[in-house]
Enzyme design. Structure first.
Site, PDB file in Angstrom:
ATOM      1  N   ASP A 104       9.432   7.124   1.531  1.00  0.00           N
ATOM      2  CA  ASP A 104       8.007   6.955   1.306  1.00  0.00           C
ATOM      3  C   ASP A 104       7.298   8.053   2.105  1.00  0.00           C
ATOM      4  OD1 ASP A 104       5.396   5.605   0.907  1.00  0.00           O
ATOM      5  OD2 ASP A 104       5.626   5.067   3.014  1.00  0.00           O
ATOM      6  N   ASP A 120       3.248   8.106   3.071  1.00  0.00           N
ATOM      7  CA  ASP A 120       2.211   7.594   3.974  1.00  0.00           C
ATOM      8  C   ASP A 120       2.771   6.495   4.877  1.00  0.00           C
ATOM      9  OD1 ASP A 120      -0.024   9.149   2.877  1.00  0.00           O
ATOM     10  OD2 ASP A 120       0.279   7.921   1.092  1.00  0.00           O
ATOM     11  N   ASP A 170       7.823   2.106   5.030  1.00  0.00           N
ATOM     12  CA  ASP A 170       7.191   1.192   5.976  1.00  0.00           C
ATOM     13  C   ASP A 170       6.611  -0.043   5.311  1.00  0.00           C
ATOM     14  OD1 ASP A 170       5.145   2.710   4.701  1.00  0.00           O
ATOM     15  OD2 ASP A 170       3.753   2.213   6.322  1.00  0.00           O
TER      16      ASP A 170
END
Length: 244
Positions: free
Chosen positions: A38, A40, A185
């Site tokens: 991922d 961001d 996250d």
């Protein structure tokens, strides 16, 4: 198919400073040929105030209701898909404005260069899947000089948590999903995408927020949980046969 994995999980067994693998045969290492990240909050430092963005899109009463119904997080992009075109257009404009502000403060996550150097030393592939726009991915590549390929942005449909983008990357690499790890996250986006595709998953939880009891009952649980990207290097060395 994966090597046999136990699906049992408890929040108490995953601590911010540690990582665990739930493998039924710990003496046998699984083959790993690539890692997909991922962006961001994973490769870059979190800069977007998502709670404020969701409130701006939904309004306070709707935001509180939707948040209560979705303990692992709000999927704002899917949520607004059922809205009428005018309302959806306004929502997308709000989201785009928050994302533009985030680009001005874009910072690389500590540990990213070192982790990528390690992957390069092992000749492992690295890809990227984000729900942000392509311009954000282009800026990330340009500003930090670390390339991920394929790098799929929001323009690729369907986006996370659908497994399609991860399966697309596996196909382009000519590898099996169970030879890949998804790192992110978010339980609702990154871990769900990885598990649905049949990949290994690693949850980056810097603050320990996912140790909270409300996450005990989520549908998709990570194979690993770490508090920093630096923790991933020893994790890969300990638990995987790293094969190009």
């Amino acid at each position: 198919m994966h090597l046999p994995l136990s699906r049992a999980f408890s929040a108490s067994s995953f601590h911010p400073k540690s990582c665990s693998v739930l493998m039924s045969n710990p003496t046998r290492k699984a083959r790993l040929r690539g890692v997909v990240f991922d962006m961001d909050g994973t490769l870059t430092v979190p800069v977007i105030d998502f709670a404020a963005m969701y409130r701006a899109v939904l309004g306070d009463p709707e935001y509180l209701r939707v948040r209560a119904e979705n303990p692992s997080g709000i999927d704002i992009l899917h949520h607004i898909e059922s809205w009428d075109p005018d309302r959806q257009k306004k929502a997308n404009e709000i989201i785009a404005e928050y994302e533009r502000r985030g680009l001005d403060r874009l910072q690389i996550m500590p540990g990213t260069p070192e982790l990528c150097t390690f992957l390069d030393s092992k000749k492992l592939r690295r890809g990227l899947i984000t729900r942000n726009v392509k311009s954000a991915v282009d800026l990330f590549h340009q500003r930090f000089g670390i390339l991920f390929s394929p790098a799929l942005s929001r323009e690729f449909r369907p986006y996370k948590p659908d497994p399609a983008p991860l399966l697309h990357i596996c196909s382009s690499w000519d590898v099996q999903p169970n030879e890949v790890m998804m790192v992110g996250d978010s339980l609702k986006d990154d871990v769900a995408c990885g598990k649905r595709a049949g990949a290994f998953t690693c949850l980056l939880d810097q603050t320990g927020r996912y140790d909270a009891p409300q996450f005990d009952s989520v549908d998709f649980k990570p194979d690993f949980k770490v508090s920093s990207l630096a923790d991933i290097v020893p994790l890969l060395d300990a638990h995987f046969d790293l094969v190009p």
